[in-house]
Write a protein that holds these residues in place. Structure first.
Motif, PDB file in Angstrom:
ATOM      1  N   UNK A 146       0.806  -1.215   0.000  1.00 13.84           N
ATOM      2  CA  UNK A 146       0.000   0.000   0.000  1.00 13.84           C
ATOM      3  C   UNK A 146       0.845   1.274   0.000  1.00 13.84           C
ATOM      4  N   UNK A 147       2.154   1.143   0.214  1.00 13.10           N
ATOM      5  CA  UNK A 147       3.041   2.308   0.088  1.00 13.10           C
ATOM      6  C   UNK A 147       3.001   2.910  -1.312  1.00 13.10           C
ATOM      7  N   UNK A 148       2.591   2.107  -2.296  1.00 14.40           N
ATOM      8  CA  UNK A 148       2.559   2.581  -3.676  1.00 14.40           C
ATOM      9  C   UNK A 148       1.403   3.550  -3.938  1.00 14.40           C
ATOM     10  N   UNK A 149       0.445   3.616  -3.058  1.00 16.75           N
ATOM     11  CA  UNK A 149      -0.751   4.425  -3.311  1.00 16.75           C
ATOM     12  C   UNK A 149      -0.570   5.921  -3.063  1.00 16.75           C
ATOM     13  N   UNK A 151       1.006   9.620  -3.061  1.00 19.88           N
ATOM     14  CA  UNK A 151       1.975  10.325  -3.901  1.00 19.88           C
ATOM     15  C   UNK A 151       3.252  10.649  -3.135  1.00 19.88           C
ATOM     16  N   UNK A 152       3.193  10.636  -1.814  1.00 21.20           N
ATOM     17  CA  UNK A 152       4.375  10.878  -1.002  1.00 21.20           C
ATOM     18  C   UNK A 152       5.496   9.910  -1.368  1.00 21.20           C
ATOM     19  N   UNK A 153       5.129   8.642  -1.624  1.00 17.60           N
ATOM     20  CA  UNK A 153       6.136   7.636  -1.946  1.00 17.60           C
ATOM     21  C   UNK A 153       6.404   7.555  -3.450  1.00 17.60           C
ATOM     22  N   UNK A 154       5.406   7.793  -4.249  1.00 17.39           N
ATOM     23  CA  UNK A 154       5.565   7.674  -5.705  1.00 17.39           C
ATOM     24  C   UNK A 154       4.962   8.897  -6.385  1.00 17.39           C
ATOM     25  N   UNK A 155       5.608  10.065  -6.268  1.00  9.94           N
ATOM     26  CA  UNK A 155       4.997  11.326  -6.716  1.00  9.94           C
ATOM     27  C   UNK A 155       4.853  11.467  -8.222  1.00  9.94           C
ATOM     28  N   UNK A 156       5.622  10.696  -9.005  1.00  7.80           N
ATOM     29  CA  UNK A 156       5.589  10.854 -10.456  1.00  7.80           C
ATOM     30  C   UNK A 156       4.810   9.737 -11.151  1.00  7.80           C
ATOM     31  N   UNK A 157       4.234   8.850 -10.370  1.00  7.34           N
ATOM     32  CA  UNK A 157       3.594   7.671 -10.941  1.00  7.34           C
ATOM     33  C   UNK A 157       2.382   8.043 -11.795  1.00  7.34           C
ATOM     34  N   UNK A 158       1.475   8.823 -11.253  1.00  6.62           N
ATOM     35  CA  UNK A 158       0.253   9.171 -11.989  1.00  6.62           C
ATOM     36  C   UNK A 158       0.506  10.256 -13.034  1.00  6.62           C
ATOM     37  N   UNK A 215       4.633  -3.012 -14.773  1.00  4.85           N
ATOM     38  CA  UNK A 215       3.651  -3.563 -15.713  1.00  4.85           C
ATOM     39  C   UNK A 215       2.281  -3.664 -15.066  1.00  4.85           C
ATOM     40  N   UNK A 216       2.236  -4.140 -13.839  1.00  6.87           N
ATOM     41  CA  UNK A 216       0.950  -4.238 -13.138  1.00  6.87           C
ATOM     42  C   UNK A 216       0.358  -2.851 -12.874  1.00  6.87           C
ATOM     43  N   UNK A 217       1.193  -1.907 -12.509  1.00  9.84           N
ATOM     44  CA  UNK A 217       0.709  -0.548 -12.257  1.00  9.84           C
ATOM     45  C   UNK A 217       0.244   0.114 -13.544  1.00  9.84           C
ATOM     46  N   UNK A 218       0.852  -0.242 -14.659  1.00  3.23           N
ATOM     47  CA  UNK A 218       0.427   0.288 -15.957  1.00  3.23           C
ATOM     48  C   UNK A 218      -1.012  -0.094 -16.244  1.00  3.23           C
ATOM     49  N   UNK A 219      -1.363  -1.343 -15.949  1.00  2.88           N
ATOM     50  CA  UNK A 219      -2.741  -1.780 -16.143  1.00  2.88           C
ATOM     51  C   UNK A 219      -3.699  -1.065 -15.221  1.00  2.88           C
ATOM     52  N   UNK A 220      -3.275  -0.821 -13.991  1.00  2.54           N
ATOM     53  CA  UNK A 220      -4.123  -0.128 -13.011  1.00  2.54           C
ATOM     54  C   UNK A 220      -4.384   1.315 -13.432  1.00  2.54           C
ATOM     55  N   UNK A 283      -3.465 -13.355  -1.711  1.00  5.77           N
ATOM     56  CA  UNK A 283      -3.813 -12.707  -2.979  1.00  5.77           C
ATOM     57  C   UNK A 283      -2.553 -12.171  -3.644  1.00  5.77           C
ATOM     58  N   UNK A 284      -2.430 -12.394  -4.950  1.00  4.00           N
ATOM     59  CA  UNK A 284      -1.240 -11.940  -5.667  1.00  4.00           C
ATOM     60  C   UNK A 284      -1.154 -10.417  -5.667  1.00  4.00           C
ATOM     61  N   UNK A 285       0.063  -9.930  -5.844  1.00  7.53           N
ATOM     62  CA  UNK A 285       0.266  -8.484  -5.957  1.00  7.53           C
ATOM     63  C   UNK A 285      -0.558  -7.916  -7.096  1.00  7.53           C
ATOM     64  N   UNK A 286      -0.577  -8.618  -8.217  1.00 12.01           N
ATOM     65  CA  UNK A 286      -1.334  -8.148  -9.390  1.00 12.01           C
ATOM     66  C   UNK A 286      -2.802  -7.978  -9.055  1.00 12.01           C
ATOM     67  N   UNK A 287      -3.390  -8.934  -8.347  1.00 10.60           N
ATOM     68  CA  UNK A 287      -4.811  -8.851  -8.015  1.00 10.60           C
ATOM     69  C   UNK A 287      -5.083  -7.795  -6.948  1.00 10.60           C
ATOM     70  N   UNK A 288      -4.154  -7.599  -6.030  1.00 14.58           N
ATOM     71  CA  UNK A 288      -4.325  -6.508  -5.065  1.00 14.58           C
ATOM     72  C   UNK A 288      -4.382  -5.168  -5.800  1.00 14.58           C
ATOM     73  N   UNK A 289      -3.457  -4.967  -6.730  1.00 13.77           N
ATOM     74  CA  UNK A 289      -3.415  -3.701  -7.465  1.00 13.77           C
ATOM     75  C   UNK A 289      -4.692  -3.497  -8.272  1.00 13.77           C
ATOM     76  N   UNK A 290      -5.177  -4.561  -8.887  1.00 11.86           N
ATOM     77  CA  UNK A 290      -6.430  -4.456  -9.651  1.00 11.86           C
ATOM     78  C   UNK A 290      -7.596  -4.029  -8.778  1.00 11.86           C
TER      79      UNK A 290
END
Length: 293
Positions: A146-149, A151-158, A215-220, A283-290
């Protein structure tokens, strides 16, 4: 009659999913945190108990007559916090003869990680719990998915499709732990007192390189995402500055320095054995992200 479980930190990221999972499994839950109103709002089906971890009498009242408890210490704000909390909790646990504790480390621990101030500190805390005289099952979490959610941790992701977290080498397979899988394991542990005295490294299937995670985040996000990790010093400084807390900068830089020293799949956890031991399906990481929407 259902067993009664005291879950500390019931309104936090670690404890709240444990409350939800325990209620779903039919336990009577004492949801423990400082703010009783917030507990009642978040968990109307639980018994709200207001207690500060630094106050032994309040902790003892929360533990009185329970069959088990869940504990994760929050991030300390001062150098004496951890010792104060541990003294109050275990003093109360001995007084109330707590039958079983499920304790979550909140971060990587154990001697397979290269020595660092933070990893060594988490490991010392884990060993103290196991040596406390209270029957305890320890869940050694990896890095939280959940650290990926925020923007503090991933400010350029979105905004740019650039993932610069976690600050680890491109070929390292990171082991992630979802709060939800951790909750499944914690609640399963309540029914397995025979596992007391043991520590289990936990995670969500599977360990992934940064490129695989991207790749998983790209789909999300429905956009291309590339992994271009920041240095651990830059990452720690960024978060520390945002929180106006130099201590956080050191903690993160130190922690990810230890993780980054691993190679290949050296961080990976055997989740198949974990599932068998606790009787759960993770639950897989991919399914959590979905599921994040």
């Amino acid at each position: 009659m259902s067993k009664t479980i005291a879950i500390f930190g019931a309104t936090g990221a670690q404890g709240a999913p444990v409350v939800t999972q325990a209620l779903a499994e039919g336990y009577t839950v004492r949801a423990v945190a400082r703010d009783a109103a917030k507990i009642k709002e978040m968990h109307p089906d639980a018994i709200a108990v207001s207690a500060d971890l630094s106050e032994e009498a309040a902790v003892a009242k929360a533990l009185s007559g329970v069959d088990a408890a869940f504990l994760h210490f929050p991030m300390p704000s001062g150098p004496d916090d951890s010792a104060t909390w541990a003294g109050a909790f275990f003093g109360a646990a001995h007084k109330e003869k707590l039958p079983l504790l499920v304790y979550v480390t909140g971060g990587p621990s154990g001697d397979r990680f290269p020595s660092s101030t933070i990893v060594d500190g988490i490991t010392d805390g884990m060993n103290a719990v196991l040596g406390s005289g209270i029957p305890s099952i320890v869940l050694q979490s990896a890095v939280y998915l959940e650290n990926l959610q925020p923007e503090l941790f991933a400010p350029f992701l979105r905004s740019e499709g650039k993932l610069d977290y976690p600050p680890v080498p491109q070929d390292l397979k990171m082991q992630w732990t979802s709060h939800l899988d951790q909750a499944k394991l914690a609640v399963a542990a309540f029914a397995r007192p025979e596992l007391a005295g043991q520590a289990f490294e936990i995670g969500s299937p599977d360990a992934l390189t940064g490129a695989e995670l991207a790749t998983h985040l790209s789909g999300w996000l429905d956009r291309p995402v590339t992994f271009d990790p920041a240095t651990r010093e830059a990452f720690g400084q960024r978060v520390g500055d945002a929180l106006n807390n130099p201590g956080v900068a050191f903690v993160l830089s130190d922690l990810y320095g230890s993780i980054a020293a691993l190679e290949g799949d050296a961080m990976a956890v055997d989740t198949a054995t974990l599932e068998k031991t606790f009787g759960v399906t993770l639950t897989s990481v991919a399914d959590h992200i979905k599921s994040w929407g």
